[in-house]
Design a protein around this motif. Structure first.
Motif, PDB file in Angstrom:
ATOM      1  N   TYR A 421       0.771  -1.185   0.097  1.00  0.00           N
ATOM      2  CA  TYR A 421       0.005  -0.055  -0.187  1.00  0.00           C
ATOM      3  C   TYR A 421       0.880   1.404   0.005  1.00  0.00           C
ATOM      4  O   TYR A 421       0.980   1.951   1.011  1.00  0.00           O
ATOM      5  N   PRO A 422       1.625   1.684  -0.962  1.00  0.00           N
ATOM      6  CA  PRO A 422       2.816   2.555  -0.942  1.00  0.00           C
ATOM      7  C   PRO A 422       2.168   3.972  -0.969  1.00  0.00           C
ATOM      8  O   PRO A 422       2.723   4.859  -0.423  1.00  0.00           O
ATOM      9  N   GLN A 423       0.789   4.033  -1.413  1.00  0.00           N
ATOM     10  CA  GLN A 423      -0.044   5.508  -1.340  1.00  0.00           C
ATOM     11  C   GLN A 423      -0.550   5.808  -0.100  1.00  0.00           C
ATOM     12  O   GLN A 423      -0.920   6.965   0.139  1.00  0.00           O
ATOM     13  N   LEU A 424      -0.693   4.702   0.831  1.00  0.00           N
ATOM     14  CA  LEU A 424      -1.122   5.096   2.323  1.00  0.00           C
ATOM     15  C   LEU A 424       0.080   5.471   3.237  1.00  0.00           C
ATOM     16  O   LEU A 424       1.265   5.221   2.964  1.00  0.00           O
ATOM     17  N   PRO A 425      -0.286   6.508   4.261  1.00  0.00           N
ATOM     18  CA  PRO A 425       0.862   6.898   5.107  1.00  0.00           C
ATOM     19  C   PRO A 425       1.363   5.831   5.754  1.00  0.00           C
ATOM     20  O   PRO A 425       0.687   4.980   6.296  1.00  0.00           O
ATOM     21  N   LYS A 426       2.771   5.678   5.984  1.00  0.00           N
ATOM     22  CA  LYS A 426       3.443   4.609   6.861  1.00  0.00           C
ATOM     23  C   LYS A 426       2.891   4.769   8.373  1.00  0.00           C
ATOM     24  O   LYS A 426       2.775   3.697   8.809  1.00  0.00           O
ATOM     25  N   THR A 448      -6.696   1.812  -1.794  1.00  0.00           N
ATOM     26  CA  THR A 448      -5.147   2.097  -1.763  1.00  0.00           C
ATOM     27  C   THR A 448      -4.908   3.238  -1.567  1.00  0.00           C
ATOM     28  O   THR A 448      -3.731   3.754  -1.620  1.00  0.00           O
ATOM     29  N   THR A 449      -6.024   4.275  -1.480  1.00  0.00           N
ATOM     30  CA  THR A 449      -5.571   5.516  -1.032  1.00  0.00           C
ATOM     31  C   THR A 449      -6.479   5.806   0.118  1.00  0.00           C
ATOM     32  O   THR A 449      -7.388   5.330   0.444  1.00  0.00           O
ATOM     33  N   LEU A 450      -6.256   7.098   0.958  1.00  0.00           N
ATOM     34  CA  LEU A 450      -7.122   7.613   1.902  1.00  0.00           C
ATOM     35  C   LEU A 450      -8.444   7.720   1.293  1.00  0.00           C
ATOM     36  O   LEU A 450      -9.320   7.500   2.356  1.00  0.00           O
ATOM     37  N   GLU A 451      -8.795   8.276   0.541  1.00  0.00           N
ATOM     38  CA  GLU A 451     -10.010   8.290  -0.174  1.00  0.00           C
ATOM     39  C   GLU A 451     -10.876   7.292  -0.095  1.00  0.00           C
ATOM     40  O   GLU A 451     -12.053   7.457   0.351  1.00  0.00           O
TER      41      GLU A 451
END
Length: 511
Positions: A421-426, A448-451
């Motif tokens: 999940y590279p697009q989500l904050p670590k 895969t994204t916050l949205e």
């Protein structure tokens, strides 16, 4: 909630009693451990809990897996040895919610002498058998190292190893494992009464909302914790030989006192100890008190004297004293300790006692005392006692099978989550991993994204995880989510906490 949350509600198509080998009363850590162990041995299990799973004592601990260094002074050698051996087991089978923690004890003039501390630590390193954690040592207390946050007058001390655990999640994971092995679980279901006849129990349980049901079982395990005596009275009518002593333990949470990873164990002038433990990234947990109480209601919340006691104990050592305005959160719980006749609450044994009785051929096991560290061994001991009354398909097994989400290499598993999940904050992924381990990917699914995580509820909690707590972990109320399944409430505004409560109320109304 936009996508809706499914709430599973108890219900029956007929009035015939459900039949089980084992009925467990109490959904705290001891009941959860017994249910998991028994179900994995092929025993048909039902567990009832009057409130939320882990909603009382088992979510109000100091969050430690430890032998209890101070119990050596009380000659509780067997308890300490068993607890230290269990520490190794739990670090292995619950690797995402339990991890090693280094403790520093500053040397304080006029309290325990150096020779006593060194002797105790020498024994502590060895009494539990082979250990994987670093042994104890003498340390210099530098302001940017082992003495961070302490007053300059403390220059030397001792360091040793123990471990930290998310207590409420430990309960939930044991119950998820029990369910996976076939146990049927009934949260918010009150045990009303039971009658023994012809070698079996006929128990009446009451679901939330008032619907009653009869359960038939061969064996009854009373793991009701603070309510153990009232359940024993309702199941057979005879007073048990043992009794509990209710001891209140309170904690406060304050802004983090130092940036290092170690905890402190501080000697107090009443010969008790107080822990300062790094907590939830930005805070320090300070605990605990030992106050004898006469009722469960008296242990619901911390009182002003306890707050002052904890802050005063910490301030004897800290460079920057804590004030009551620094307290961000507090919690209290009642320990149902086995009454061994001790007058000092701090000296009452933390060991467990199992009392087995039979009524008209039906077995009843009452559980008294215990500590979270030894819950798994307690469960094994309980099933050993019940072996003449139950049939097992296999023997001991819980020491090898990981709890849901645990990974042999948690660091590698967490890094794999980051890569997936590279697009989500670590920081968000790390928090999810600490709660769910390898199951975090199931929580996230295709988000895969916050949205795509749904509504941002603040404090690192999103709608998708809230749905998981409800659908997979029996959460129904805001407290279940904010203070037990997660600690997101500590990082939220009051309005955000209200929003979570609103969403859960809407979902329950729609169910």
């Amino acid at each position: 909630m936009r996508t809706g949350i499914a709430l599973s509600m108890p219900g029956r198509d007929d009035d015939r009693p459900r039949s089980f080998d084992l009925l467990v009363v109490g959904g705290g850590i001891n009941g959860a451990g017994v249910a998991r162990d028994a179900a994995g041995r092929g025993v048909s299990v039902a567990l009832v809990e009057q409130g939320d799973f882990g909603g009382a004592t088992s979510s109000a601990s100091t969050k430690l897996i430890h032998g209890g260094l101070r119990y050596l002074e009380q000659y509780e050698f067997r308890l300490v040895a068993e607890a230290l051996a269990e520490r190794e087991v739990l670090l292995r089978i619950a690797s995402h919610i339990a991890w090693p923690l280094r403790f520093v004890m500053p040397h304080a003039e006029g309290l325990r002498p150096s020779w006593m501390i060194r002797a105790g630590l020498f024994l502590y390193d060895r009494i539990g058998g082979r250990i994987s954690l670093p042994r104890s040592e003498c340390v210099r207390l530098s302001r940017d190292g082992a003495g961070a946050g302490l007053a300059p007058r403390f220059r030397s001390g001792y360091a040793y190893s123990d471990a930290w655990v998310d207590d409420a999640r430990l309960v939930i994971l044991n119950l998820r494992s029990a369910q996976a092995h076939g146990a049927q679980l009934f949260p918010r279901t009150r045990f009303a009464s039971a009658t023994a006849r012809d070698g079996r129990w006929r128990a009446t349980i009451e679901h939330e909302g008032g619907a009653r049901e009869t359960i038939d079982a061969r064996v009854l395990v009373n793991a009701a914790g603070p309510w153990v005596e009232s359940v024993a009275a309702a199941a057979g009518g005879r007073s048990p030989r043992a009794s509990v002593q209710l001891v209140k333990g309170s904690h406060v949470v304050v802004p983090r006192i130092h940036a290092q990873s170690h905890a402190y164990i501080l000697q107090n002038d009443d010969r008790r100890v107080v822990f300062l433990i790094p907590y939830e990234r930005d805070f320090t947990l300070v605990g605990t008190t030992d106050v004898r109480v006469e009722s469960i209601e008296a242990a619901r919340t911390i009182d002003a004297d306890e707050t002052r006691y904890l802050l005063r104990a910490a301030n004897r050592y800290l460079a920057r004293p804590l004030a009551e305005r620094d307290v961000a959160w507090s919690y209290s719980g009642v320990r149902p300790l086995y009454d061994d006749g001790s007058n000092d609450p701090s000296e009452i044994t933390r060991d467990y006692t199992l009392e087995l009785r039979t009524f008209d051929g039906a077995a009843q096991l009452d559980i008294y005392g215990g500590k979270i560290t030894t819950y798994r061994r307690l469960a094994e001991a309980a099933l050993e006692r019940l072996a003449p009354h139950l049939s097992y398909r296999r023997g001991r097994w819980t020491h090898t099978e990981p709890l849901p989400g645990a990974a042999p290499d948690p660091v590698a598993a967490r890094n794999e989550l980051h890569a997936r999940y590279p697009q989500l904050p670590k920081v968000l992924l790390d928090a999810l991993f600490r709660r769910h381990g390898t199951l975090a990917a199931q929580v996230l699914g295709d988000a895969t994204t916050l949205e795509t995580l749904g509504e941002d509820l603040d404090g690192g909690l999103y709608e998708r995880e809230l749905r998981w707590f409800v659908e997979k972990e029996w959460a129904r109320r805001a407290d279940d989510v904010l203070w037990r399944r997660s600690k997101a409430g500590l990082h939220m505004s009051a309005r955000s906490r209200e929003r979570v409560a609103e969403l859960l109320a809407e979902s329950e109304k729609a169910a």
